[in-house]
Scaffold this motif. Sequence first.
Motif, PDB file in Angstrom:
ATOM      1  N   PHE A  78       0.828  -1.203   0.000  1.00  0.00           N
ATOM      2  CA  PHE A  78       0.000   0.000   0.000  1.00  0.00           C
ATOM      3  C   PHE A  78       0.864   1.255   0.000  1.00  0.00           C
ATOM      4  O   PHE A  78       0.660   2.162  -0.793  1.00  0.00           O
ATOM      5  CB  PHE A  78      -0.940   0.005   1.207  1.00  0.00           C
ATOM      6  CG  PHE A  78      -1.758   1.250   1.302  1.00  0.00           C
ATOM      7  CD1 PHE A  78      -2.816   1.457   0.437  1.00  0.00           C
ATOM      8  CD2 PHE A  78      -1.451   2.229   2.237  1.00  0.00           C
ATOM      9  CE1 PHE A  78      -3.569   2.623   0.511  1.00  0.00           C
ATOM     10  CE2 PHE A  78      -2.200   3.384   2.317  1.00  0.00           C
ATOM     11  CZ  PHE A  78      -3.256   3.579   1.455  1.00  0.00           C
ATOM     12  N   LEU A  79       1.849   1.301   0.898  1.00  0.00           N
ATOM     13  CA  LEU A  79       2.696   2.492   0.984  1.00  0.00           C
ATOM     14  C   LEU A  79       3.651   2.589  -0.201  1.00  0.00           C
ATOM     15  O   LEU A  79       4.103   3.683  -0.546  1.00  0.00           O
ATOM     16  CB  LEU A  79       3.480   2.494   2.294  1.00  0.00           C
ATOM     17  CG  LEU A  79       2.644   2.648   3.558  1.00  0.00           C
ATOM     18  CD1 LEU A  79       3.526   2.585   4.790  1.00  0.00           C
ATOM     19  CD2 LEU A  79       1.847   3.931   3.528  1.00  0.00           C
ATOM     20  N   GLY A  80       3.952   1.480  -0.827  1.00  0.00           N
ATOM     21  CA  GLY A  80       4.832   1.506  -1.985  1.00  0.00           C
ATOM     22  C   GLY A  80       4.177   2.105  -3.214  1.00  0.00           C
ATOM     23  O   GLY A  80       4.827   2.715  -4.050  1.00  0.00           O
ATOM     24  N   GLU A  81       2.888   1.941  -3.339  1.00  0.00           N
ATOM     25  CA  GLU A  81       2.205   2.476  -4.515  1.00  0.00           C
ATOM     26  C   GLU A  81       1.454   3.774  -4.232  1.00  0.00           C
ATOM     27  O   GLU A  81       1.047   4.455  -5.157  1.00  0.00           O
ATOM     28  CB  GLU A  81       1.234   1.436  -5.077  1.00  0.00           C
ATOM     29  CG  GLU A  81       0.115   1.046  -4.142  1.00  0.00           C
ATOM     30  CD  GLU A  81      -1.200   1.640  -4.574  1.00  0.00           C
ATOM     31  OE1 GLU A  81      -2.005   1.970  -3.704  1.00  0.00           O
ATOM     32  OE2 GLU A  81      -1.409   1.782  -5.765  1.00  0.00           O
ATOM     33  N   SER A  82       1.299   4.142  -2.996  1.00  0.00           N
ATOM     34  CA  SER A  82       0.571   5.365  -2.665  1.00  0.00           C
ATOM     35  C   SER A  82       1.237   6.643  -3.156  1.00  0.00           C
ATOM     36  O   SER A  82       0.545   7.538  -3.643  1.00  0.00           O
ATOM     37  CB  SER A  82       0.350   5.458  -1.154  1.00  0.00           C
ATOM     38  OG  SER A  82      -0.520   4.431  -0.752  1.00  0.00           O
ATOM     39  N   PRO A  83       2.557   6.790  -3.036  1.00  0.00           N
ATOM     40  CA  PRO A  83       3.156   8.041  -3.511  1.00  0.00           C
ATOM     41  C   PRO A  83       2.918   8.294  -5.000  1.00  0.00           C
ATOM     42  O   PRO A  83       2.800   9.439  -5.414  1.00  0.00           O
ATOM     43  CB  PRO A  83       4.653   7.862  -3.227  1.00  0.00           C
ATOM     44  CG  PRO A  83       4.703   6.889  -2.121  1.00  0.00           C
ATOM     45  CD  PRO A  83       3.548   5.967  -2.343  1.00  0.00           C
ATOM     46  N   GLY A  84       2.820   7.264  -5.775  1.00  0.00           N
ATOM     47  CA  GLY A  84       2.578   7.428  -7.194  1.00  0.00           C
ATOM     48  C   GLY A  84       1.236   8.073  -7.495  1.00  0.00           C
ATOM     49  O   GLY A  84       1.072   8.768  -8.503  1.00  0.00           O
ATOM     50  N   ARG A  85       0.279   7.852  -6.643  1.00  0.00           N
ATOM     51  CA  ARG A  85      -1.036   8.460  -6.832  1.00  0.00           C
ATOM     52  C   ARG A  85      -0.979   9.978  -6.671  1.00  0.00           C
ATOM     53  O   ARG A  85      -1.697  10.719  -7.321  1.00  0.00           O
ATOM     54  CB  ARG A  85      -2.029   7.907  -5.829  1.00  0.00           C
ATOM     55  CG  ARG A  85      -2.379   6.480  -6.067  1.00  0.00           C
ATOM     56  CD  ARG A  85      -3.422   6.046  -5.061  1.00  0.00           C
ATOM     57  NE  ARG A  85      -3.695   4.624  -5.235  1.00  0.00           N
ATOM     58  CZ  ARG A  85      -4.549   3.957  -4.513  1.00  0.00           C
ATOM     59  NH1 ARG A  85      -5.218   4.584  -3.556  1.00  0.00           N
ATOM     60  NH2 ARG A  85      -4.756   2.691  -4.710  1.00  0.00           N
ATOM     61  N   PHE A  86      -0.140  10.432  -5.751  1.00  0.00           N
ATOM     62  CA  PHE A  86      -0.111  11.852  -5.429  1.00  0.00           C
ATOM     63  C   PHE A  86       0.952  12.613  -6.208  1.00  0.00           C
ATOM     64  O   PHE A  86       0.839  13.805  -6.425  1.00  0.00           O
ATOM     65  CB  PHE A  86       0.128  12.040  -3.927  1.00  0.00           C
ATOM     66  CG  PHE A  86      -0.932  11.355  -3.104  1.00  0.00           C
ATOM     67  CD1 PHE A  86      -2.236  11.795  -3.123  1.00  0.00           C
ATOM     68  CD2 PHE A  86      -0.598  10.258  -2.314  1.00  0.00           C
ATOM     69  CE1 PHE A  86      -3.214  11.157  -2.359  1.00  0.00           C
ATOM     70  CE2 PHE A  86      -1.565   9.631  -1.550  1.00  0.00           C
ATOM     71  CZ  PHE A  86      -2.862  10.062  -1.585  1.00  0.00           C
ATOM     72  N   TRP A  87       2.016  11.932  -6.626  1.00  0.00           N
ATOM     73  CA  TRP A  87       3.124  12.617  -7.276  1.00  0.00           C
ATOM     74  C   TRP A  87       3.130  12.447  -8.797  1.00  0.00           C
ATOM     75  O   TRP A  87       3.987  12.999  -9.462  1.00  0.00           O
ATOM     76  CB  TRP A  87       4.451  12.127  -6.726  1.00  0.00           C
ATOM     77  CG  TRP A  87       4.650  12.529  -5.300  1.00  0.00           C
ATOM     78  CD1 TRP A  87       4.097  13.597  -4.658  1.00  0.00           C
ATOM     79  CD2 TRP A  87       5.430  11.845  -4.332  1.00  0.00           C
ATOM     80  NE1 TRP A  87       4.504  13.623  -3.361  1.00  0.00           N
ATOM     81  CE2 TRP A  87       5.318  12.567  -3.115  1.00  0.00           C
ATOM     82  CE3 TRP A  87       6.224  10.727  -4.353  1.00  0.00           C
ATOM     83  CZ2 TRP A  87       5.972  12.196  -1.976  1.00  0.00           C
ATOM     84  CZ3 TRP A  87       6.881  10.350  -3.202  1.00  0.00           C
ATOM     85  CH2 TRP A  87       6.744  11.066  -2.023  1.00  0.00           C
ATOM     86  N   SER A  88       2.222  11.676  -9.327  1.00  0.00           N
ATOM     87  CA  SER A  88       2.218  11.500 -10.781  1.00  0.00           C
ATOM     88  C   SER A  88       1.662  12.759 -11.447  1.00  0.00           C
ATOM     89  O   SER A  88       0.783  13.433 -10.906  1.00  0.00           O
ATOM     90  CB  SER A  88       1.395  10.274 -11.180  1.00  0.00           C
ATOM     91  OG  SER A  88       0.038  10.483 -10.887  1.00  0.00           O
ATOM     92  N   PRO A  89       2.164  13.075 -12.631  1.00  0.00           N
ATOM     93  CA  PRO A  89       1.713  14.309 -13.276  1.00  0.00           C
ATOM     94  C   PRO A  89       0.275  14.243 -13.778  1.00  0.00           C
ATOM     95  O   PRO A  89      -0.328  15.283 -14.033  1.00  0.00           O
ATOM     96  CB  PRO A  89       2.685  14.476 -14.456  1.00  0.00           C
ATOM     97  CG  PRO A  89       3.256  13.132 -14.687  1.00  0.00           C
ATOM     98  CD  PRO A  89       3.197  12.401 -13.381  1.00  0.00           C
ATOM     99  N   ASN A  90      -0.298  13.089 -13.941  1.00  0.00           N
ATOM    100  CA  ASN A  90      -1.675  12.989 -14.469  1.00  0.00           C
ATOM    101  C   ASN A  90      -2.655  12.874 -13.364  1.00  0.00           C
ATOM    102  O   ASN A  90      -2.870  12.118 -12.628  1.00  0.00           O
ATOM    103  CB  ASN A  90      -1.789  11.809 -15.421  1.00  0.00           C
ATOM    104  CG  ASN A  90      -0.933  12.059 -16.651  1.00  0.00           C
ATOM    105  OD1 ASN A  90      -0.722  13.190 -17.028  1.00  0.00           O
ATOM    106  ND2 ASN A  90      -0.464  10.996 -17.243  1.00  0.00           N
TER     107      ASN A  90
END
Length: 90
Positions: A78-90
């Motif tokens: 969960f924590l490994g994929e969570s930053p991608g949700r908030f930091w992705s440009p889209n």
Amino acid sequence: MDRFNPNWVIAACFALTAISVYGIGQAVGNIGWLILIVFAAGVLMNTAQSSMPALAAAFYPTQGRGTGVAWMLGIGRFLGESPGRFWSPN
């Protein structure tokens, strides 16, 4: 992991993976090296990731070992994929 300190084995695998990933960027023009380095990075990362549950099991008492390792894997995913949700440009 039985002959050496498991913490050092996993740390070495992650460090060698980081070096391999750096090497991927440096070997862009040479397809032979690129294939070899990508293979090495994949093997090293898989080795490190699959060794984590065995290492984590040593930290939990026998009665709660399955639950502890399952929670470790779940929180890590969960924590490994969570930053991608908030930091992705889209």
